[in-house]
Design a protein around this motif. Structure first.
Motif, PDB file in Angstrom:
ATOM      1  N   VAL A 151       0.860  -1.179   0.000  1.00  0.00           N
ATOM      2  CA  VAL A 151       0.000   0.000   0.000  1.00  0.00           C
ATOM      3  C   VAL A 151       0.895   1.228   0.000  1.00  0.00           C
ATOM      4  CG1 VAL A 151      -1.942  -1.135   1.150  1.00  0.00           C
ATOM      5  CG2 VAL A 151      -0.174  -0.038   2.533  1.00  0.00           C
ATOM      6  N   PRO A 152       0.393   2.349  -0.506  1.00  0.00           N
ATOM      7  CA  PRO A 152       1.224   3.555  -0.563  1.00  0.00           C
ATOM      8  C   PRO A 152       1.423   4.163   0.819  1.00  0.00           C
ATOM      9  CG  PRO A 152      -1.003   4.036  -1.302  1.00  0.00           C
ATOM     10  CD  PRO A 152      -0.934   2.548  -1.112  1.00  0.00           C
ATOM     11  N   LYS A 153       2.492   4.903   0.979  1.00  0.00           N
ATOM     12  CA  LYS A 153       2.721   5.642   2.217  1.00  0.00           C
ATOM     13  C   LYS A 153       2.025   6.986   2.087  1.00  0.00           C
ATOM     14  CE  LYS A 153       7.075   3.365   3.355  1.00  0.00           C
ATOM     15  NZ  LYS A 153       8.520   3.503   3.673  1.00  0.00           N
ATOM     16  N   LEU A 154       1.006   7.181   2.899  1.00  0.00           N
ATOM     17  CA  LEU A 154       0.280   8.448   2.855  1.00  0.00           C
ATOM     18  C   LEU A 154      -0.152   8.814   4.269  1.00  0.00           C
ATOM     19  CD1 LEU A 154      -2.957   7.639   3.199  1.00  0.00           C
ATOM     20  CD2 LEU A 154      -2.747   7.074   0.802  1.00  0.00           C
ATOM     21  N   GLU A 155      -0.490  10.067   4.419  1.00  0.00           N
ATOM     22  CA  GLU A 155      -0.961  10.559   5.709  1.00  0.00           C
ATOM     23  C   GLU A 155      -2.368  11.113   5.558  1.00  0.00           C
ATOM     24  OE1 GLU A 155       0.400  10.188   8.598  1.00  0.00           O
ATOM     25  OE2 GLU A 155       2.275   9.318   7.844  1.00  0.00           O
ATOM     26  N   PRO A 156      -3.260  10.825   6.496  1.00  0.00           N
ATOM     27  CA  PRO A 156      -3.012   9.939   7.624  1.00  0.00           C
ATOM     28  C   PRO A 156      -3.017   8.471   7.198  1.00  0.00           C
ATOM     29  CG  PRO A 156      -5.284  10.667   7.678  1.00  0.00           C
ATOM     30  CD  PRO A 156      -4.631  11.407   6.538  1.00  0.00           C
ATOM     31  N   PHE A 214      -9.763   4.265   1.976  1.00  0.00           N
ATOM     32  CA  PHE A 214      -8.965   3.686   0.898  1.00  0.00           C
ATOM     33  C   PHE A 214      -8.651   2.210   1.147  1.00  0.00           C
ATOM     34  CE2 PHE A 214      -7.150   8.224   0.801  1.00  0.00           C
ATOM     35  CZ  PHE A 214      -8.212   8.664   0.028  1.00  0.00           C
ATOM     36  N   GLY A 215      -9.273   1.642   2.158  1.00  0.00           N
ATOM     37  CA  GLY A 215      -9.063   0.248   2.497  1.00  0.00           C
ATOM     38  C   GLY A 215     -10.297  -0.594   2.221  1.00  0.00           C
ATOM     39  N   ILE A 216     -10.421  -1.697   2.953  1.00  0.00           N
ATOM     40  CA  ILE A 216     -11.517  -2.636   2.724  1.00  0.00           C
ATOM     41  C   ILE A 216     -12.877  -1.972   2.915  1.00  0.00           C
ATOM     42  CG2 ILE A 216     -12.596  -4.758   3.549  1.00  0.00           C
ATOM     43  CD1 ILE A 216     -10.073  -5.203   1.913  1.00  0.00           C
ATOM     44  N   ALA A 217     -12.989  -1.075   3.900  1.00  0.00           N
ATOM     45  CA  ALA A 217     -14.284  -0.427   4.152  1.00  0.00           C
ATOM     46  C   ALA A 217     -14.739   0.397   2.949  1.00  0.00           C
ATOM     47  CB  ALA A 217     -14.195   0.450   5.398  1.00  0.00           C
ATOM     48  N   GLY A 218     -13.847   1.258   2.451  1.00  0.00           N
ATOM     49  CA  GLY A 218     -14.206   2.099   1.313  1.00  0.00           C
ATOM     50  C   GLY A 218     -14.465   1.301   0.059  1.00  0.00           C
ATOM     51  N   LEU A 219     -13.636   0.288  -0.186  1.00  0.00           N
ATOM     52  CA  LEU A 219     -13.811  -0.537  -1.383  1.00  0.00           C
ATOM     53  C   LEU A 219     -15.082  -1.377  -1.301  1.00  0.00           C
ATOM     54  CD1 LEU A 219     -10.099  -1.647  -1.874  1.00  0.00           C
ATOM     55  CD2 LEU A 219     -11.373  -0.021  -3.295  1.00  0.00           C
ATOM     56  N   THR A 220     -15.403  -1.857  -0.105  1.00  0.00           N
ATOM     57  CA  THR A 220     -16.644  -2.615   0.077  1.00  0.00           C
ATOM     58  C   THR A 220     -17.853  -1.738  -0.228  1.00  0.00           C
ATOM     59  OG1 THR A 220     -15.663  -4.085   1.734  1.00  0.00           O
ATOM     60  CG2 THR A 220     -18.053  -3.868   1.748  1.00  0.00           C
TER      61      THR A 220
END
Length: 333
Positions: A113-118, A126-132
């Protein structure tokens, strides 16, 4: 975090009723040694999801969690060492790290995964929750402009994003959540058109008032009685995206389940489809491009509930199952 000790949360007993602190134990062990093809990762964030509780019942889309083993769970981790050329120290990855400081995981089961803040956004929007939320609503629910979309567990990690995406697509959005404060938050902060408090005990009547033209798309996170109330108010050729059934996971489920199946599905020609977000990972980049643009433009608000300390992970999951959180709940290790 101690660099020589691996703290782990074990599931010491499978609950037969409500999940409680007594079902877990914090232990300390050795940092695992690497085998060929594995990466040693240090957990940074642990994702908490209703699915954690479902895994205790038995095998689902993954193996069941057994007693006296490290509690399973996804997380964001940093690669410490690697015996696979695909990963190098310092890389950030998402994978099934379990509830522990360190894990040795086959590199093929880790996603860079990319390094981003936060960094927390890597587990939420941008993880499973958003993609779901993205794939379940747009690819399964298939909302059209002007339609009415209803989402349950609307103040949670997935539901809060589903509702906002539906608004972006020009739909009337009704959220179902527990408690007046959550319902007020959905309408005042996230832009939902209406919200129904299922704790009032008159869900069917309140839903009828909030969606007077019926329901075209229902995004189901809870199953049980709320699914039954929505089924009865679906419009002809409506679509139901079955994401989860949190009402069935912890404690005693509803005695009768959703009535009207298959009768209402047949009469109303409904499409009722379950889905797993992993089915759509070949389209992940396009989804992330949309989600990122909506966040940057301010069209999609991100709510996160971050709890510090691996020792607090059991309590945090128990609280999530009781509906304490708004948005994505996670633990910072």
């Amino acid at each position: 975090m101690n660099d020589t000790v691996n703290r782990q949360i074990l599931l010491v007993e499978k609950p037969t009723g409500k999940l409680g602190p007594e079902h877990f134990r914090l232990v300390s062990g050795a940092i695992p040694e690497l085998k060929d093809g594995e990466a040693l990762v240090r957990t940074r964030l642990i994702s908490l999801d209703a699915a954690n509780r479902a895994w205790m019942h038995g095998a689902t889309y993954r193996a069941a969690v057994e007693a006296n083993t490290v509690m399973a769970g996804g997380g964001i981790a940093e690669v410490v060492a690697s015996k696979d050329p695909a990963l190098k120290p310092g890389d950030l990855v998402f994978g099934d790290t379990g509830w522990q400081d360190y894990a040795a995981v086959p590199a093929k089961h880790l996603a860079k995964v990319p390094k981003l803040e936060p960094m927390t956004h890597l587990l939420s929007v941008f993880g499973i929750a958003g993609l779901t939320a993205y794939f379940g609503l747009l690819h399964v629910g298939k909302p059209k402009e002007g339609e009415t979309v209803v989402v349950s567990a609307a103040a949670g990690s997935v539901g809060s994003i589903v509702g906002q995406i539906a608004k972006l697509k020009g739909c009337r959005v009704v959220g179902i959540a527990g408690g007046k404060d959550k319902c007020d938050w959905l309408t005042s902060e996230l832009g939902f058109d209406a919200a129904v408090d299922y704790k009032d005990g008159a869900t069917y009547k309140a839903l009828r008032a909030a969606a007077p033209k019926g329901i075209d798309v229902y995004f189901d996170n809870v199953g049980g009685d709320i699914l039954e109330a929505c089924l009865a108010q679906m419009n002809n050729r409506g679509r139901i995206a079955c994401c989860g059934a949190i009402s069935q996971y912890d404690g005693v489920p509803s005695a009768h389940g959703p009535r009207g199946v298959p009768g209402l599905i047949v009469v109303k020609r409904l499409v009722m489809q379950g889905f797993i977000v992993m089915d759509y990972m070949d389209q992940r980049d396009a989804a992330l491009a949309d989600l990122q643009s909506w966040v940057v433009s301010g069209k999609l608000k991100v709510q996160e509930d971050v709890i510090d300390g691996i020792e607090n992970t059991p309590r945090a999951l128990i609280g999530l199952l009781a509906g304490e959180n708004r948005g994505k709940r996670m633990v910072k290790v």
